[in-house]
Scaffold this motif. Structure first.
Motif, PDB file in Angstrom:
ATOM      1  N   ASP A 247     168.951   7.707 -63.728  1.00 26.04           N
ATOM      2  CA  ASP A 247     169.007   7.510 -65.160  1.00 26.04           C
ATOM      3  C   ASP A 247     169.463   8.446 -66.069  1.00 26.04           C
ATOM      4  O   ASP A 247     170.016   8.243 -67.204  1.00 26.04           O
ATOM      5  CB  ASP A 247     167.239   7.052 -65.460  1.00 26.04           C
ATOM      6  CG  ASP A 247     167.033   5.626 -65.164  1.00 26.04           C
ATOM      7  OD1 ASP A 247     167.905   4.998 -64.692  1.00 26.04           O
ATOM      8  OD2 ASP A 247     165.892   5.236 -65.304  1.00 26.04           O
ATOM      9  N   LYS A 248     169.077   9.861 -65.690  1.00 27.55           N
ATOM     10  CA  LYS A 248     169.557  10.972 -66.245  1.00 27.55           C
ATOM     11  C   LYS A 248     170.897  10.983 -66.229  1.00 27.55           C
ATOM     12  O   LYS A 248     171.610  11.129 -67.561  1.00 27.55           O
ATOM     13  CB  LYS A 248     168.932  12.050 -65.589  1.00 27.55           C
ATOM     14  CG  LYS A 248     169.176  13.296 -66.119  1.00 27.55           C
ATOM     15  CD  LYS A 248     168.771  14.620 -65.410  1.00 27.55           C
ATOM     16  CE  LYS A 248     169.228  15.925 -65.943  1.00 27.55           C
ATOM     17  NZ  LYS A 248     168.671  17.055 -65.465  1.00 27.55           N
ATOM     18  N   ILE A 249     171.659  10.782 -65.143  1.00 29.24           N
ATOM     19  CA  ILE A 249     173.172  10.872 -65.037  1.00 29.24           C
ATOM     20  C   ILE A 249     173.722   9.302 -66.049  1.00 29.24           C
ATOM     21  O   ILE A 249     175.037   9.857 -66.760  1.00 29.24           O
ATOM     22  CB  ILE A 249     173.592  10.917 -63.800  1.00 29.24           C
ATOM     23  CG1 ILE A 249     173.231  12.033 -62.820  1.00 29.24           C
ATOM     24  CG2 ILE A 249     175.177  10.695 -63.698  1.00 29.24           C
ATOM     25  CD1 ILE A 249     173.511  13.361 -63.543  1.00 29.24           C
ATOM     26  N   ASN A 250     173.078   8.492 -66.028  1.00 30.60           N
ATOM     27  CA  ASN A 250     173.512   7.198 -66.707  1.00 30.60           C
ATOM     28  C   ASN A 250     173.242   7.436 -68.109  1.00 30.60           C
ATOM     29  O   ASN A 250     173.319   6.260 -69.036  1.00 30.60           O
ATOM     30  CB  ASN A 250     173.021   5.944 -66.030  1.00 30.60           C
ATOM     31  CG  ASN A 250     173.488   5.706 -64.535  1.00 30.60           C
ATOM     32  OD1 ASN A 250     174.682   5.965 -64.772  1.00 30.60           O
ATOM     33  ND2 ASN A 250     173.044   5.176 -63.841  1.00 30.60           N
ATOM     34  N   ARG A 251     172.358   8.307 -68.546  1.00 27.39           N
ATOM     35  CA  ARG A 251     172.010   8.754 -70.138  1.00 27.39           C
ATOM     36  C   ARG A 251     171.228   7.661 -70.512  1.00 27.39           C
ATOM     37  O   ARG A 251     171.229   7.134 -71.648  1.00 27.39           O
ATOM     38  CB  ARG A 251     173.232   8.748 -70.952  1.00 27.39           C
ATOM     39  CG  ARG A 251     173.986  10.053 -70.430  1.00 27.39           C
ATOM     40  CD  ARG A 251     175.415  10.000 -70.929  1.00 27.39           C
ATOM     41  NE  ARG A 251     176.336   9.027 -69.865  1.00 27.39           N
ATOM     42  CZ  ARG A 251     177.576   8.958 -70.372  1.00 27.39           C
ATOM     43  NH1 ARG A 251     178.249   9.492 -71.104  1.00 27.39           N
ATOM     44  NH2 ARG A 251     178.043   8.089 -69.628  1.00 27.39           N
ATOM     45  N   VAL A 252     170.161   7.011 -69.651  1.00 23.59           N
ATOM     46  CA  VAL A 252     169.343   6.114 -69.883  1.00 23.59           C
ATOM     47  C   VAL A 252     167.819   6.752 -69.863  1.00 23.59           C
ATOM     48  O   VAL A 252     166.749   5.820 -69.796  1.00 23.59           O
ATOM     49  CB  VAL A 252     169.354   4.640 -69.602  1.00 23.59           C
ATOM     50  CG1 VAL A 252     170.573   3.959 -70.238  1.00 23.59           C
ATOM     51  CG2 VAL A 252     169.314   4.585 -68.097  1.00 23.59           C
ATOM     52  N   GLY A 253     167.828   8.058 -69.482  1.00 25.44           N
ATOM     53  CA  GLY A 253     166.603   8.563 -68.766  1.00 25.44           C
ATOM     54  C   GLY A 253     165.597   8.747 -70.126  1.00 25.44           C
ATOM     55  O   GLY A 253     165.913   9.031 -71.191  1.00 25.44           O
ATOM     56  N   ILE A 254     164.266   9.141 -69.694  1.00 22.79           N
ATOM     57  CA  ILE A 254     163.261   9.287 -70.493  1.00 22.79           C
ATOM     58  C   ILE A 254     162.754  10.810 -70.750  1.00 22.79           C
ATOM     59  O   ILE A 254     162.537  11.027 -69.386  1.00 22.79           O
ATOM     60  CB  ILE A 254     162.097   8.311 -70.428  1.00 22.79           C
ATOM     61  CG1 ILE A 254     162.325   6.935 -70.361  1.00 22.79           C
ATOM     62  CG2 ILE A 254     160.922   8.645 -71.369  1.00 22.79           C
ATOM     63  CD1 ILE A 254     163.065   6.278 -71.584  1.00 22.79           C
TER      64      ILE A 254
END
Length: 427
Positions: free
Chosen positions: A138-145
């Protein structure tokens, strides 16, 4: 420059907690820079044993400020469980700092991790099922919290919605699971905000200012070199960079500020999870190493796979991390063997190979080439200096040092805080 990196030089579980704790009384900050609660450190202080998973080992040293850096992924429920456990035992945890840029392991990250691993069946990676990989994805996909998102409900809700748009499709249509409700996740995450807030800080600024003031900062890696996402035995690796370069990105400190890089080596080799392991033992010796060494994962509870020392991977760790020193742990576990095999090279398709092969296929087919060193039977747990060790134990350490490519500056001869021989100071 008073900045040190301390990391695992094998597949993890080398005894980094003991090494960090040894230095903890002499350093001002101890920083976790990657990984999450898939790591595990056991630290023994006196007659007390502490199992840490997410918290830096320095939290047990009263004068030290423990820091969770931006490169770490944080499960708040695990964090509070660890803090509660330490507080109940009289440990002061109030100095802990957590980067507001650290990513949060959400409930849906854990769900995706578990169902994906089950779906893979025999092809599974051997993850801990704690949501680490999906959180980094998610961090790499830019959808991380991120932790800072907990303090803006509108942003948090938008981010959770964006993340669940795709994940619910996966859960319902591929894995035949129920969709996860956005509101439920948001409510759970917001429930952590108030308790987290006293710990949240701009840790990049704090650490760089500390170094400018000549404070001593120790960067502590989780897992080990051979589990690095870029430099490990891919795909049987973790989802972050435990190698020395990860300390720069995972804590926000430039490489020119790091003065020493210390690799932790076990006197034999272990690994948890799937993947190639050339020196793995399936006989009585492997069972004995597992039993005597207490080789069970701190975090997973899984029995560790055990094998003899592998000098090939030690040399590789020296190279990719730029190691300046080694801390050799668990030398005492080898007491009692008449001969101790050490892997000095591999045989691959009839060829002798002395460096780690870059090809995954070659490494899977690698067979260890052993040299046999004489063992010792004397109890070494009371040794206070290198000269106190039996000659054969001294020769074993010297041989490992020569094969591994960096000086061995400390030796663990027992689990306790005081059961360590310091040959050269790390500070």
């Amino acid at each position: 420059m008073p900045a040190l990196v301390l990391l695992g030089a094998q597949w993890g579980d080398e005894g980094k907690g003991k090494a960090t704790d040894l230095l903890g009384g002499s350093v001002d900050y101890v920083v976790r820079y990657q990984g999450g609660n898939n790591a595990g450190h056991t630290v023994v202080v006196g007659d007390q044993k502490y199992a840490l998973h997410l918290l830096p080992s320095g939290i047990l040293s009263p004068g030290c400020t423990p820091v969770i850096g931006n490169g770490v992924v944080v499960d708040p429920s695990v964090l509070f469980s660890e803090l509660n456990g330490l507080n109940d035992r009289g440990v002061d945890t109030s100095k802990l700092l957590i980067s507001g840029n650290a990513h949060i392991i959400t409930p849906y990250n854990v769900t995706v991790d578990k169902v994906t691993e089950r779906f893979l069946g025999k092809r599974k990676i051997g993850t801990t099922g704690r949501g680490i990989g999906p959180t980094y994805a998610d961090k790499i996909n830019r959808v991380g919290i991120r932790i800072q998102d907990l303090y803006d409900e509108s942003i948090l809700t938008q981010k959770v919605e964006a993340a669940l748009d795709g994940k619910n499709q996966l859960l319902t249509k591929v894995f035949n699971r129920r969709a996860i409700e956005v509101g439920q996740v948001v409510e759970e995450l917001l429930g952590y905000a108030d308790r987290l807030k006293p710990y949240v800080a701009d840790t990049v600024l704090v650490l760089n200012q500390a170094l400018e003031q000549d404070k001593v900062v120790l960067f502590e890696g989780g897992q080990g070199t051979l589990l690095d996402i870029d430099h490990g035995t891919y795909p049987f690796v973790t989802s972050s960079n435990p190698t020395a370069g990860g300390a720069c990105t995972g804590a926000g400190v430039g490489p020119t500020k790091i003065s020493r890089v210390i690799g932790i080596l076990k006197a034999y080799t272990t690994r948890v999870g799937s993947g190639p392991f050339p020196t793995e033992l399936f006989d009585e010796d492997g069972d004995a190493l597992r039993r005597i060494g207490g080789e069970r994962g701190v975090t997973t509870g899984r029995d560790r796979r055990c094998g003899w020392f592998d000098a090939v991977i030690a040399r590789y760790a020296t190279r990719v991390n730029g190691l300046t020193d080694f801390f050799l742990t668990k030398l005492d576990i080898l007491t009692g063997w008449e001969q101790i095999p050490v892997c000095v090279a591999y045989e691959i398709d009839g060829r002798r190979v002395e460096e780690l092969p870059y090809s995954q296929t070659d490494f899977h087919h690698a067979k260890p080439v052993y040299e046999y060193l004489p063992g010792w039977s004397e109890d070494i747990t009371k040794a206070k200096s290198f000269s106190d060790l039996p000659k054969n134990a001294q020769d074993y350490v010297k041989a490992l040092e020569e094969m591994s490519g960096a000086p061995i500056s400390a030796i663990g001869v027992g689990p306790g805080r005081d059961e360590t021989i310091e040959i050269n100071s790390f500070l």
